[in-house]
Design an enzyme around this catalytic site. Structure first.
Site, PDB file in Angstrom:
ATOM      1  N   ASP A  18       1.369  -6.980 -10.851  1.00  0.00           N
ATOM      2  CA  ASP A  18       0.397  -6.670 -11.900  1.00  0.00           C
ATOM      3  C   ASP A  18      -0.099  -5.236 -11.716  1.00  0.00           C
ATOM      4  O   ASP A  18      -0.107  -4.414 -12.644  1.00  0.00           O
ATOM      5  CB  ASP A  18      -0.772  -7.671 -11.753  1.00  0.00           C
ATOM      6  CG  ASP A  18      -1.724  -7.642 -12.930  1.00  0.00           C
ATOM      7  OD1 ASP A  18      -1.461  -6.900 -13.896  1.00  0.00           O
ATOM      8  OD2 ASP A  18      -2.736  -8.368 -12.886  1.00  0.00           O
ATOM      9  N   ASP A  69       1.370  -1.553 -13.752  1.00  0.00           N
ATOM     10  CA  ASP A  69       0.466  -0.697 -14.533  1.00  0.00           C
ATOM     11  C   ASP A  69       0.502   0.730 -14.008  1.00  0.00           C
ATOM     12  O   ASP A  69       0.496   1.691 -14.771  1.00  0.00           O
ATOM     13  CB  ASP A  69      -0.978  -1.221 -14.457  1.00  0.00           C
ATOM     14  CG  ASP A  69      -1.320  -2.098 -15.647  1.00  0.00           C
ATOM     15  OD1 ASP A  69      -0.376  -2.679 -16.243  1.00  0.00           O
ATOM     16  OD2 ASP A  69      -2.507  -2.209 -15.995  1.00  0.00           O
ATOM     17  N   ASP A  75       0.844  -1.211   0.000  1.00  0.00           N
ATOM     18  CA  ASP A  75       0.000   0.000   0.000  1.00  0.00           C
ATOM     19  C   ASP A  75       0.876   1.257   0.000  1.00  0.00           C
ATOM     20  O   ASP A  75       0.613   2.226  -0.712  1.00  0.00           O
ATOM     21  CB  ASP A  75      -0.988  -0.010   1.178  1.00  0.00           C
ATOM     22  CG  ASP A  75      -0.386  -0.536   2.472  1.00  0.00           C
ATOM     23  OD1 ASP A  75       0.740  -1.072   2.444  1.00  0.00           O
ATOM     24  OD2 ASP A  75      -1.031  -0.406   3.528  1.00  0.00           O
TER      25      ASP A  75
END
Ligand code: NAD
Length: 360
Positions: free
Chosen positions: A248, A252, A224
């Site tokens: 993943d 991005d 986080d």
């Protein structure tokens, strides 16, 4: 013997961008006498149309025999209504897992010429050069058991499993350290060790592997916080290593810091650095067939292939320099265009890189 490269253009803009990347690869092959031999096959929707499955056994066999695979992108609305198991994306997951491509390398580099394309302030992103190393064949995307069960009272409950073995963690950690060693010598391992058992083991094993890399500075960060730090101060990172799902999402996020998904290549490697190379973006059905897609991510995937699978550093650098020269000339496809630049199509961009590479 010549080195075999299997070309899988895929769907949507895949064939358009691949045509340009192949032109660059063929020129590099001649110019640097690389001794490559290229062959073509189908994957994704194109394979469904031809064979009824997204990855035919003979294509997988050719991929196994090849020294490297260059892939465009798969998928599109034509195949969206098919059963999940025979959809184009299954072909991609299958080839990655069958070839044992456990290490996904995703650089997020901001070309200075494109600083305006980022949604962040130029001073926060200018000079950005991060490499995210994502574990690709384990974790929650593959873990069993998974499914949906009925609870007492009839309510449905779904569940997934996030397993990581010591050896899976160790081999991806090594890739992270190896990459950091030849870059800025800083590795940040991202986990959720305050909550997840798999992350506690992850951290323990990464610490253990670190003993073999005293020259690399290791840090740990909860996922986080990593997501936050990537938009707050992304230049603090050199190499990040993380699991399949966190990677993943974070890769991005990092790619968008550069503002241009059409610029970003990726590599997926096995234990012997055999790899599959592909742009980070998808098949962009909204612009397919129009000749306007940006081929640079695929062209830069060729350069990653030369660097990581064939150790051809000079040829890899030459392609990167050719791309940079073309950006210096002010040539831009629509996705990276800004006022004052010349808008060009896919083929024109590919031709410009070929011309720049020829003259280098
Ligand atoms: P996408 O990456 O294809 O497109 C997102 C947006 O970026 C679109 O507006 C598109 O026009 C633009 N874009 C992408 N690449 C571009 C390029 N080279 N030049 C210019 N603009 C570009 O993602 P999506 O729209 O979510 O997915 C479309 C299809 O691609 C879906 O079928 C999806 O499953 C598939 N997909 C495949 C891969 C892959 O093959 N690795 C990855 C992601 C998505």
């Amino acid at each position: 013997m010549s080195k075999q490269i299997l070309i899988l253009p895929g769907d949507g803009i895949g064939p358009e961008i691949m045509a340009e990347a192949v032109k660059v690869l063929e020129l590099a092959n001649d110019k640097f006498q690389l001794g490559f031999s290229l062959s073509h096959d189908v994957i994704g929707g194109a394979a469904i149309d031809k064979h009824g499955v997204p990855l035919a056994d003979e294509t997988l066999e050719r991929a196994r025999k090849a020294d490297a695979v260059l892939l465009g992108a798969v998928g599109g609305p034509k195949w969206d209504k098919l059963e999940r198991d025979i959809r184009p994306e299954r072909g991609l997951l299958k080839i990655r897992s069958q070839l044992g491509l456990f290490a996904n390398l995703r650089p997020a580099i901001l070309y200075p010429q494109l600083a305006d394309a980022s949604s962040l302030k130029p001073e926060i992103v200018s000079g950005l050069d991060i490499l995210i190393v994502r574990e690709l064949t384990g974790g929650i995307y593959f873990g069993a058991p998974r499914g949906t069960r009925e609870l007492e009272g009839g309510e449905r409950q779904s569940y997934d499993t996030l397993p990581y073995s010591e050896s899976e963690i160790r081999r991806i950690a090594r890739v992270g350290f190896d990459m950091a060693r030849v870059r800025g010598k800083k590795l940040c391992s991202v986990d959720k060790a305050n909550v997840l058992a798999s992350s506690q083991l992850w951290r323990e094993i990464v610490e253990e592997v670190a003993k073999d890399y005293p020259d690399v500075e290791l840090s740990h960060m909860y996922v986080d916080n990593a997501a936050m730090q990537l938009v707050r101060a992304p230049k603090q990172f050199d190499v990040m290593v993380t699991d399949n799902m966190f990677g993943d999402i974070l890769s991005d996020e990092a790619s968008m810091l550069t503002g241009s998904i059409g610029m970003l290549p990726s590599a997926s490697l096995d234990a012997n650095n055999k790899g599959m190379y592909e742009p980070c973006h998808g098949s962009a059905p909204d612009i397919a067939g129009q000749g306007i897609a940006n081929p640079l991510a695929t062209i830069l995937s060729v350069s990653m292939m030369l660097r990581y699978s064939f150790n051809q550093q000079a040829a890899a650098e030459a392609i990167e320099n050719a791309v940079s020269l073309v950006l210096d000339q002010g040539l831009r496809t629509g996705d990276i265009w800004s006022a004052g630049c010349s808008k060009v199509g896919t083929q024109e961009m590919g031709d410009a890189v070929v011309a720049a590479l020829r003259n280098l």
